[in-house]
Design a protein around this motif. Structure first.
Motif, PDB file in Angstrom:
ATOM      1  N   ASP A 189      -0.324   0.891  32.918  1.00  0.00           N
ATOM      2  CA  ASP A 189       1.064   1.009  32.505  1.00  0.00           C
ATOM      3  C   ASP A 189       1.349   2.308  31.751  1.00  0.00           C
ATOM      4  O   ASP A 189       2.505   2.574  31.398  1.00  0.00           O
ATOM      5  CB  ASP A 189       1.460  -0.179  31.617  1.00  0.00           C
ATOM      6  CG  ASP A 189       1.510  -1.493  32.399  1.00  0.00           C
ATOM      7  OD1 ASP A 189       1.514  -1.429  33.644  1.00  0.00           O
ATOM      8  OD2 ASP A 189       1.554  -2.555  31.766  1.00  0.00           O
ATOM      9  N   GLY A 190       0.300   3.071  31.471  1.00  0.00           N
ATOM     10  CA  GLY A 190       0.493   4.372  30.847  1.00  0.00           C
ATOM     11  C   GLY A 190       0.510   4.379  29.333  1.00  0.00           C
ATOM     12  O   GLY A 190       0.904   5.378  28.723  1.00  0.00           O
ATOM     13  N   PHE A 191       0.050   3.289  28.690  1.00  0.00           N
ATOM     14  CA  PHE A 191       0.098   3.216  27.230  1.00  0.00           C
ATOM     15  C   PHE A 191      -1.193   3.661  26.557  1.00  0.00           C
ATOM     16  O   PHE A 191      -1.177   4.109  25.409  1.00  0.00           O
ATOM     17  CB  PHE A 191       0.440   1.788  26.773  1.00  0.00           C
ATOM     18  CG  PHE A 191       1.801   1.325  27.201  1.00  0.00           C
ATOM     19  CD1 PHE A 191       2.939   1.997  26.788  1.00  0.00           C
ATOM     20  CD2 PHE A 191       1.952   0.226  28.034  1.00  0.00           C
ATOM     21  CE1 PHE A 191       4.197   1.579  27.190  1.00  0.00           C
ATOM     22  CE2 PHE A 191       3.202  -0.206  28.432  1.00  0.00           C
ATOM     23  CZ  PHE A 191       4.326   0.480  28.014  1.00  0.00           C
ATOM     24  N   VAL A 192      -2.327   3.506  27.233  1.00  0.00           N
ATOM     25  CA  VAL A 192      -3.609   3.921  26.670  1.00  0.00           C
ATOM     26  C   VAL A 192      -4.393   4.674  27.732  1.00  0.00           C
ATOM     27  O   VAL A 192      -4.043   4.657  28.914  1.00  0.00           O
ATOM     28  CB  VAL A 192      -4.441   2.707  26.165  1.00  0.00           C
ATOM     29  CG1 VAL A 192      -3.683   1.930  25.101  1.00  0.00           C
ATOM     30  CG2 VAL A 192      -4.834   1.789  27.320  1.00  0.00           C
ATOM     31  N   GLN A 193      -5.458   5.325  27.285  1.00  0.00           N
ATOM     32  CA  GLN A 193      -6.358   5.997  28.221  1.00  0.00           C
ATOM     33  C   GLN A 193      -7.784   5.791  27.746  1.00  0.00           C
ATOM     34  O   GLN A 193      -8.047   5.618  26.560  1.00  0.00           O
ATOM     35  CB  GLN A 193      -6.027   7.479  28.324  1.00  0.00           C
ATOM     36  CG  GLN A 193      -5.983   8.228  27.005  1.00  0.00           C
ATOM     37  CD  GLN A 193      -5.309   9.587  27.125  1.00  0.00           C
ATOM     38  OE1 GLN A 193      -4.518   9.826  28.029  1.00  0.00           O
ATOM     39  NE2 GLN A 193      -5.634  10.477  26.202  1.00  0.00           N
ATOM     40  N   VAL A 194      -8.711   5.792  28.707  1.00  0.00           N
ATOM     41  CA  VAL A 194     -10.105   5.562  28.382  1.00  0.00           C
ATOM     42  C   VAL A 194     -10.854   6.884  28.491  1.00  0.00           C
ATOM     43  O   VAL A 194     -10.574   7.706  29.366  1.00  0.00           O
ATOM     44  CB  VAL A 194     -10.730   4.498  29.313  1.00  0.00           C
ATOM     45  CG1 VAL A 194     -10.720   4.952  30.768  1.00  0.00           C
ATOM     46  CG2 VAL A 194     -12.138   4.121  28.850  1.00  0.00           C
ATOM     47  N   HIS A 195     -11.794   7.104  27.556  1.00  0.00           N
ATOM     48  CA  HIS A 195     -12.609   8.306  27.546  1.00  0.00           C
ATOM     49  C   HIS A 195     -14.067   7.910  27.736  1.00  0.00           C
ATOM     50  O   HIS A 195     -14.571   7.016  27.053  1.00  0.00           O
ATOM     51  CB  HIS A 195     -12.445   9.070  26.228  1.00  0.00           C
ATOM     52  CG  HIS A 195     -11.060   9.569  25.994  1.00  0.00           C
ATOM     53  ND1 HIS A 195     -10.566  10.714  26.583  1.00  0.00           N
ATOM     54  CD2 HIS A 195     -10.044   9.069  25.245  1.00  0.00           C
ATOM     55  CE1 HIS A 195      -9.318  10.910  26.193  1.00  0.00           C
ATOM     56  NE2 HIS A 195      -8.974   9.920  25.385  1.00  0.00           N
ATOM     57  N   PHE A 196     -14.732   8.581  28.634  1.00  0.00           N
ATOM     58  CA  PHE A 196     -16.132   8.280  28.934  1.00  0.00           C
ATOM     59  C   PHE A 196     -16.972   8.431  27.665  1.00  0.00           C
ATOM     60  O   PHE A 196     -16.949   9.471  27.009  1.00  0.00           O
ATOM     61  CB  PHE A 196     -16.642   9.222  30.026  1.00  0.00           C
ATOM     62  CG  PHE A 196     -18.051   8.942  30.455  1.00  0.00           C
ATOM     63  CD1 PHE A 196     -18.386   7.718  31.009  1.00  0.00           C
ATOM     64  CD2 PHE A 196     -19.036   9.903  30.292  1.00  0.00           C
ATOM     65  CE1 PHE A 196     -19.676   7.455  31.414  1.00  0.00           C
ATOM     66  CE2 PHE A 196     -20.338   9.651  30.698  1.00  0.00           C
ATOM     67  CZ  PHE A 196     -20.664   8.418  31.257  1.00  0.00           C
TER      68      PHE A 196
END
Length: 242
Positions: free
Chosen positions: A67-74
């Motif tokens: 939905d574009g609210f969070v992002q994941v970082h490796f």
């Protein structure tokens, strides 16, 4: 100390909509700026806070990512997506195009008066009949614009519009925290409906465009102020480029 993770057996006894509950809670935290743009966190932290296992937490987080609210970082966990006002500008452009198209379609309908009757009852009332609950008016305002798309008769346009508005909700809901915006919204909605009833198609489209532009500029100003206030307490990465 956080409570221990529940066992799989305990988790199975929970309602099936646990991931949905976590999703809604996290989204509300983002909307209310309890989770700030740029904040980082891990699945373990959320699981402990929600007293849930990592499985529904992960499901909720991936939905928030879609939905574009969070992002994941490796290797470094999750982050509330930093504000990108260019992205919001693009969403507002799409919203405006869809609503103008819907208004033009409605102005061409033979039974437009019957179609708009419900909206007229809500928005063309006397001043002493107007509601003043800002949270309720924010929902009513959104429903007004949803109704324009629904009444236009194009279900695909309505579905796209609802998705766009959902992504804008994080800042749109701030519009009604400004003094005078409730009265202005009643006046502007009533004026738009009158233009449509009189089949003044181009005037209605132009007015709707200005109505959305005013709201966009208002919430941009409020959002910047709120984030800058929070920035004095947190290290937040904010993009404000055009």
């Amino acid at each position: 100390m956080y409570p221990p993770y529940p066992t799989d057996a305990e988790e199975k006894k929970r309602p099936l909509n646990l991931a949905e509950r976590i999703y809604q809670q996290l989204k509300n935290n983002i909307f209310d700026f309890q989770l700030l743009p740029g904040d980082r966190f891990s699945e373990n932290e959320i699981a402990r806070r929600m007293q849930a296992s990592r499985t529904p937490v992960r499901e909720a987080l991936y939905r928030l990512e879609r939905d574009g609210f969070v992002q994941v970082h490796f290797r470094s966990g999750w982050q509330v997506r930093p504000f990108d006002f260019r992205h919001f500008e693009d969403l507002y452009d799409v919203r405006t195009l869809l609503e103008i198209a819907a208004v033009k379609r409605l102005c061409g309908h033979i039974n437009i008066k019957e179609q708009l009757a419900g909206l007229i009852t809500l928005w063309c009332c006397q001043e002493n009949q107007r509601l003043n609950d800002s949270a309720l008016l924010a929902e009513m305002d959104e429903d007004f614009h949803f109704a324009l798309l629904a009444l236009s008769g194009n279900q695909e346009m309505a579905a796209i519009h609802r998705t766009v508005c959902e992504r804008l909700r994080i800042i749109r809901r701030l519009d009604f925290t400004q003094e005078g915006r409730i009265a202005a919204t009643y006046d502007e909605h009533a004026h738009l409906l009158n233009l449509m009833l009189n089949r003044q198609t181009e005037d209605a489209a132009d007015f709707l465009s200005r109505h959305i532009e005013i709201s966009k500029n208002t919430v941009r100003h409020i959002t910047l102020h709120r984030i800058q206030s929070a920035k004095s307490r947190y290290n937040i990465n904010i993009r404000t480029d055009n």
